[in-house]
Design an enzyme around this catalytic site. Structure first.
Site, PDB file in Angstrom:
ATOM      1  N   HIS A  80       0.800  -1.230   0.000  1.00  0.00           N
ATOM      2  CA  HIS A  80       0.000   0.000   0.000  1.00  0.00           C
ATOM      3  C   HIS A  80       0.830   1.277   0.000  1.00  0.00           C
ATOM      4  O   HIS A  80       0.283   2.365  -0.065  1.00  0.00           O
ATOM      5  CB  HIS A  80      -0.924   0.019   1.227  1.00  0.00           C
TER       6      HIS A  80
HETATM    7  C1  UD1 Z   1      -1.745   5.495   5.848  1.00  0.00           C
HETATM    8  C2  UD1 Z   1      -0.393   6.006   6.356  1.00  0.00           C
HETATM    9  C3  UD1 Z   1       0.641   4.905   6.258  1.00  0.00           C
HETATM   10  C4  UD1 Z   1       0.166   3.646   6.958  1.00  0.00           C
HETATM   11  C5  UD1 Z   1      -1.193   3.247   6.397  1.00  0.00           C
HETATM   12  C6  UD1 Z   1      -1.737   2.022   7.109  1.00  0.00           C
HETATM   13  C7  UD1 Z   1      -0.007   8.408   5.927  1.00  0.00           C
HETATM   14  C8  UD1 Z   1       0.795   9.382   5.149  1.00  0.00           C
HETATM   15  N1  UD1 Z   1       0.082   7.112   5.539  1.00  0.00           N
HETATM   16  O1  UD1 Z   1      -1.595   5.191   4.484  1.00  0.00           O
HETATM   17  O2  UD1 Z   1       1.826   5.339   6.892  1.00  0.00           O
HETATM   18  O3  UD1 Z   1       1.109   2.619   6.730  1.00  0.00           O
HETATM   19  O4  UD1 Z   1      -2.103   4.340   6.579  1.00  0.00           O
HETATM   20  O5  UD1 Z   1      -2.808   1.459   6.416  1.00  0.00           O
HETATM   21  O6  UD1 Z   1      -0.677   8.793   6.856  1.00  0.00           O
HETATM   22  N2  UD1 Z   1      -9.168   4.848   2.074  1.00  0.00           N
HETATM   23  C9  UD1 Z   1     -10.383   4.223   1.988  1.00  0.00           C
HETATM   24  N3  UD1 Z   1     -10.887   3.688   3.139  1.00  0.00           N
HETATM   25  C10 UD1 Z   1     -10.229   3.756   4.328  1.00  0.00           C
HETATM   26  C11 UD1 Z   1      -8.977   4.383   4.371  1.00  0.00           C
HETATM   27  C12 UD1 Z   1      -8.461   4.932   3.230  1.00  0.00           C
HETATM   28  O7  UD1 Z   1     -11.000   4.131   0.939  1.00  0.00           O
HETATM   29  O8  UD1 Z   1     -10.751   3.263   5.343  1.00  0.00           O
HETATM   30  C13 UD1 Z   1      -8.618   5.481   0.871  1.00  0.00           C
HETATM   31  C14 UD1 Z   1      -8.515   6.997   1.098  1.00  0.00           C
HETATM   32  O9  UD1 Z   1      -9.667   7.649   0.737  1.00  0.00           O
HETATM   33  C15 UD1 Z   1      -7.318   7.368   0.264  1.00  0.00           C
HETATM   34  C16 UD1 Z   1      -6.487   6.100   0.236  1.00  0.00           C
HETATM   35  O10 UD1 Z   1      -7.297   5.029   0.672  1.00  0.00           O
HETATM   36  O11 UD1 Z   1      -7.696   7.699  -1.032  1.00  0.00           O
HETATM   37  C17 UD1 Z   1      -5.262   6.228   1.106  1.00  0.00           C
HETATM   38  O12 UD1 Z   1      -5.613   6.498   2.463  1.00  0.00           O
HETATM   39  P1  UD1 Z   1      -4.660   7.392   3.394  1.00  0.00           P
HETATM   40  O13 UD1 Z   1      -5.234   7.440   4.750  1.00  0.00           O
HETATM   41  O14 UD1 Z   1      -4.355   8.682   2.706  1.00  0.00           O
HETATM   42  O15 UD1 Z   1      -3.260   6.647   3.417  1.00  0.00           O
HETATM   43  P2  UD1 Z   1      -2.878   5.108   3.532  1.00  0.00           P
HETATM   44  O16 UD1 Z   1      -2.396   4.638   2.223  1.00  0.00           O
HETATM   45  O17 UD1 Z   1      -3.959   4.327   4.188  1.00  0.00           O
END
Ligand code: UD1
Length: 370
Positions: A238
């Site tokens: 991820h």
């Molecule tokens: C975040 C952390 C990363 C950690 C990871 C664990 C940062 C910079 N990154 O990354 O260090 O290893 O969490 O999982 O904070 N999304 C969904 N549903 C959810 C959560 C996220 O659809 O429940 C989507 C969001 O809308 C976004 C994407 O996934 O478009 C990424 O989510 P984001 O929270 O920005 O970062 P992660 O990749 O989860």
């Protein structure tokens, strides 16, 4: 599984962390009344896991409240963890997620500040290295509230990695730095951080140790996906550097295509979104032997890691947990913050499918940490 004591690697901190916390805050401890207020700011999956270990202890000794930023919001990224790890309900969920890093962090900063002003905590605890961590630390520091950083001093030395930015800034905003390893302690010192350093041991090890009997009993995940102990691989990916760029994602697909045995791939929402956006979803779903599923809960992830032949991952936490469980890891990055795991079954392979093929053709194993 490793259960011994270590002085140099990731310390066995069974039951030790709360004690370290208590020892670490003598100043605040004495000036704080017994039921002083501590606020934990969490929002992403790995933070719920860390909180599960510390939360009950904090609740016993302090008035402890949880602020959930909402960074992770899907039921299998958040609610499921609260339920399975029996976390108390967050006092408030700020429902802030998505958007660019700057937008997300900025919105969190302003919302957390409002909540801290009304909660008036004596100490704010932040966990790990996500945008939630940085926003929590900055909001508290700007209000002159002491900050405790759990998992301080971790460094990848990749300066443009979002998590590296978050952890560096958070450490420099913190009053108490809970460093899990000797290497993290050294990193903090090398940046001139000399006050409030605590060699605390690793909370995730503690939780894993407590969960071990349940992991050994839990075979349902194997049954559900038709996989046999020792005869499958567990894959997670991820990191922005691996999935936000089409070329990188193509390399990941090439790598998955050479995997020599059934592979369980719980797919993170970020990765799923990108695969769809780059029109690579169909190619992925047609790969022979690949078992795609939704993100797994804590116990199922560790059970899969325990019984897998090897784990392939770009997650920091899972890398280390696999080694604790005695399972070899192929880390889909060129560096790791958990340097103690190198030479003990953690192989840095980036997205190099040839390296992966070569390693999986050998009888790779994890050695216990010292
Ligand atoms: C975040 C952390 C990363 C950690 C990871 C664990 C940062 C910079 N990154 O990354 O260090 O290893 O969490 O999982 O904070 N999304 C969904 N549903 C959810 C959560 C996220 O659809 O429940 C989507 C969001 O809308 C976004 C994407 O996934 O478009 C990424 O989510 P984001 O929270 O920005 O970062 P992660 O990749 O989860």
């Amino acid at each position: 599984m490793y259960l011994g004591k270590s002085t140099d690697g990731i310390r066995d901190c069974r039951g030790g962390f709360p004690l370290e916390l208590e020892r670490a805050i003598p100043y605040y401890w004495h000036t704080m009344k017994r039921r002083s207020r501590i606020v934990s700011v969490v929002g992403a999956r790995p933070q719920f896991v860390k909180l599960a270990c510390l939360g009950p202890v904090l609740a016993k000794r302090f008035h402890h409240a949880i602020i959930h930023t909402g960074q992770h919001y899907d039921s299998n990224m958040s609610g499921m963890f609260f339920r399975q790890l029996r976390l108390p309900k967050a006092k408030i969920n700020l429902k802030i997620s998505g958007g660019s890093h700057g937008v997300m962090t900025g919105r969190m900063l302003s919302a957390i500040e409002k909540t801290l002003v009304s909660e008036k905590p004596d100490l704010v605890l932040v966990y790990g290295d996500t945008n939630t961590t940085l926003a929590g630390a900055l909001s508290a520091a700007k209000l002159s509230i002491p900050v405790g950083h759990i998992e301080a001093g971790m460094r990848s030395f990749v300066t443009d990695m979002p998590e590296e930015i978050n952890r560096r800034l958070t450490d420099h905003l913190s009053t108490l730095l809970f460093c899990p390893t000797a290497a993290s302690l050294k990193n903090a010192r090398a940046e001139g951080l000399s006050k409030g350093l605590v060699h605390s041991g690793d909370l995730m090890y503690e939780l894993l140790h407590n969960s071990m009997p349940a992991i050994r009993r839990n075979r349902s995940i194997l049954k559900k996906y038709g996989i046999e102990a020792g005869r499958f691989l567990l894959l997670t990916a991820h990191r922005a550097a691996n999935v936000d760029d089409r070329e990188q994602l193509l390399k990941l697909l090439d790598l998955i295509e050479v995997l020599p045995m059934p592979t369980l791939f719980p797919i993170h929402p970020r990765t799923k979104k990108r695969l769809r956006q780059f029109r690579l979803w169909t190619r992925l779903s047609r790969i022979d032997g690949l078992i795609l599923c939704d993100p797994l809960g804590y116990l199922d992830t560790l059970t899969a890691a325990h019984f897998a032949r090897a784990v392939l991952t770009d997650s920091g936490g899972l890398q280390k947990e696999a080694i604790f469980l005695g399972t070899a890891v192929l880390t889909l990055r060129d560096e790791t913050e958990w340097v103690e795991t190198l030479g003990r079954g953690n192989h840095l392979v980036g997205l190099d499918s040839r390296k992966v093929g070569r390693l999986l053709a050998r009888d790779i194993k994890a050695n216990p940490l010292p």
